[in-house]
Design an enzyme around this catalytic site. Sequence first.
Site, short mmCIF file in Angstrom:
data_model
loop_
_atom_site.label_atom_id
_atom_site.label_comp_id
_atom_site.label_asym_id
_atom_site.label_seq_id
_atom_site.Cartn_x
_atom_site.Cartn_y
_atom_site.Cartn_z
N GLU A 268 0.82 -1.21 0.00
CA GLU A 268 0.00 0.00 0.00
C GLU A 268 0.85 1.26 0.00
OE1 GLU A 268 -3.09 0.21 -0.49
OE2 GLU A 268 -4.04 -1.67 0.10
N ARG A 272 0.56 3.84 -3.15
CA ARG A 272 -0.05 5.13 -2.82
C ARG A 272 1.00 6.22 -2.64
NH1 ARG A 272 -5.58 4.10 0.63
NH2 ARG A 272 -5.70 1.84 0.40
N ASP A 401 -4.86 -9.76 -8.35
CA ASP A 401 -5.17 -8.84 -9.45
C ASP A 401 -4.01 -8.06 -10.04
OD1 ASP A 401 -4.97 -7.40 -7.09
OD2 ASP A 401 -7.03 -6.67 -7.12
N GLU A 535 -12.72 0.45 -9.71
CA GLU A 535 -12.34 -0.50 -10.76
C GLU A 535 -13.29 -0.53 -11.95
OE1 GLU A 535 -10.24 -1.21 -7.17
OE2 GLU A 535 -12.42 -1.31 -7.47
#
Length: 643
Positions: A268, A272, A401, A535
Amino acid sequence: MATPALLPLSGRRLPPLNLGTSSFPHHRATLRLSEKFILLLILSAFITLCFGAFFFLPDSSKHKRFDLGLEDVLIPHVDTSKGGKNLGGYLIHGQGHDEHRHREEEERLRNKIRADHEKALEEAKEKLKKSRDEIRAEIQTEKNKVAQEMKKKDSKPLPPVQVPNLIGINSEDPTDKDIREKRDKIKEMMKHAWENYRQYGWGHNELKPIARKGHSTNIFGNSQMGATIVDALDTLYIMGLHDEFREGQDWIDKNLDFSVNSEVSVFEVNIRFIGGLLAAYYLSGQEVFKLKAVQLAGKLLPAFNTPTGIPWAMVNLKSGVGRNWGWASAGSSILAEFGTLHMEFVHLSYLTGDPVYYNKVMHIRKLLQKMDRPNGLYPNYLNPRTGRWGQHHTSVGGLGDSFYEYLLKAWLMSDKMDTEARKMYDDAIEAIERHLIRKSNGGLTYIGEWKNGHLERKMGHLTCFAGGMFALGADGSRDDKAGHYLQLGAEIAHTCHESYDRTTLKLGPEAFKFDGGLEAVAVRQNEKYYILRPEVIETYWYMWRFTHDPKYRHWGWEAAQAIDKYCRVSGGFSGVKDVYSSSPAYDDVQQSFFLAETLKYLYLLFSNDDLLPLDNWVFNTEAHPLPVLHLANTTLSGNPAYR
C-alpha cells in the site's frame, strides 16, 4: 458487515480498519508522560552530578592535608632566580608545587560541580513553575529541532537524470458543452472531497466525513502520514487545482516524515505513496517529491531481507523489522503485494542511478519463472522462507489482481522492450481464460476464482479492473488476437455494469455471484457494501479510450450521479453498507483512493484523449501516471529483459 479486521478485501486494497478516536487519548497520555519525563530527566541529572562529585574528584587520601592555607604554598613573587617557577604571578616552591597543583585542581572541580548543582536546581525550579502548555511547547520545539536535523541529513541531492519527454500533461477543454459540464461536475466533487479533508482531517491518512475527523487503518500503521494528500496530488494537478496542489506540496515538504516507529503495508505504501510522489514529481517537476519517494523507498528495502528475497507484507519504518499478515496461508506473502512493485521500483532506479530497486523486483520475477504453476496459474500465496506456494487459490480479484496488471504494464512502461514481462503476461492470461473465465446462463462473461481445483462462480468488484487490462493488452497479443481481447474487455465491462444496474442505488456491490437464477447480484450481507471503489469506472475509461463507444461515458455518468446522490455528505464522501437498500447506512470513511482513482478516472473519461495519452503514460494500480521509459533514455537498457 462483519468482515474480520485484518481480512483483505483485495490485493490492490487491504481492508479499512476503523481505529475510531483512539488517537486523542493517546495524545493526552503522551502529554502527561512528557511532563513526567522532564521531571525525571532533571532528577537524574541532579543525581548524576552528585555521584560525579564522589567518583570523578581526585583521590584526596593521597595528600597530607585537604585544606591547606594558600599562604603555605603561594608566595606572591616575580623573581625566578632562586630555583622557583613563576606561575601566574605566584612563586611555586620546588618541593611543594605538585601538592599545590593537585589541591588547586580539586578546588576547581569542586567549584564547577557546586555551580552545576546550583544551575540544575534553578532549572528544576523553573520547570516546575511552567504550565502544561509551556512544557508541551518546549518539547515540540526540541522535536522540531531534531526533525530538522534529520531532514537535512536525509535530503541529499540526487544525481541529475534526463527526464523522459513528457507529453499530455495539459489539455484543452472538451468542445462538447455537455461533456465539459460533466467534467466540471467531477472537478466540483473533487473540491468537495479535498476541502473537507483539509478542514477536518488534514495530515491524517483519511477522513471520517460524518464524524468530521481524521481516520486511519492498519495498512498505515499508527502514524499520521497524510495518505490522502499524497494520493490526491496528481488528481489535483491534472484537474488544474493548482492552489490545492501547492497546499499539499507544502505539507509534504514540512511534515511528511518516514523516520517513525510505525509498521506499514509495503504494497500500500508503495502504490499510494511512492507512486503518488513519483507521479507528482513527473507532472510538476518539483524535486521535493522525488526526494521523499527515494527516502521512503529506502525504508521499504529491509522488507526484502528474507531467505528468498520475496518481501514481507509489512515493515517497520524505523527498525526495518518485517513480518507477514497472520491470516495469509501459514505466513505467506501475497502475489498481488510482492508482484506490484515493478513500476515504481524501476522508476526509482531510473531517477537515482541506483540499481538496487530494479534488482529487487527482477529477482522476484526470476524466482517466479523457475517455479511450477498448477494448471499454468499463479497461486495467491508464496512462503518467503521456503519459496514454496501456499494454498492453491488463484484470483484475478483480491490477492492476485495487480500482479497480472504489472506484468503487462512493465512491458508498456519499457516502451514494449521488456518482452520477458509480456510473455509472462500472455502465458498467465491464456491460463486464466482456460480455467477461470466462464459465461453465465444469462450470457454474462465473468471471471471466477480457483480454489483447490474448484471454480467458485463469484466475481469481485476488484476483478472488474480486468476489462480495462484486457483492452490495454490487446495490441501486441499473441496470434493476432487483439480483437478477441478487446471484445473480452467489453464483455467484462458489460458484466460489471450489470452488477451496478441491478442494485437499488446503481452502485456495485463488493462481490456478486452467478449461482442458479441469481447473476451479478450479491448474496451475503457482508458483500453488499460499496466503499467508493474505482475498478468499474477504470474499465469504462480504458474501453472509451480504445473504442470511443459513447455507452462508456453514459455508464460512467450514471455511476458519478449515484456517488454524488448516495455517498455525498456535508463533510465529504462516504461509502455505503448496502447498495440494495433505499436508505443505506454510511461506513463513514472517505478512502484516499476515491481521490486518487475514482474521481481521476471519471475526470479523464470526460476529457480529451490527449490528456495523459496511453502511448506516453502508464498508470500504476493506484491510478498514478508514470511516463514510458524509452530505451534511449534508460540506464536499464543493458539488462537482457530490455534488449
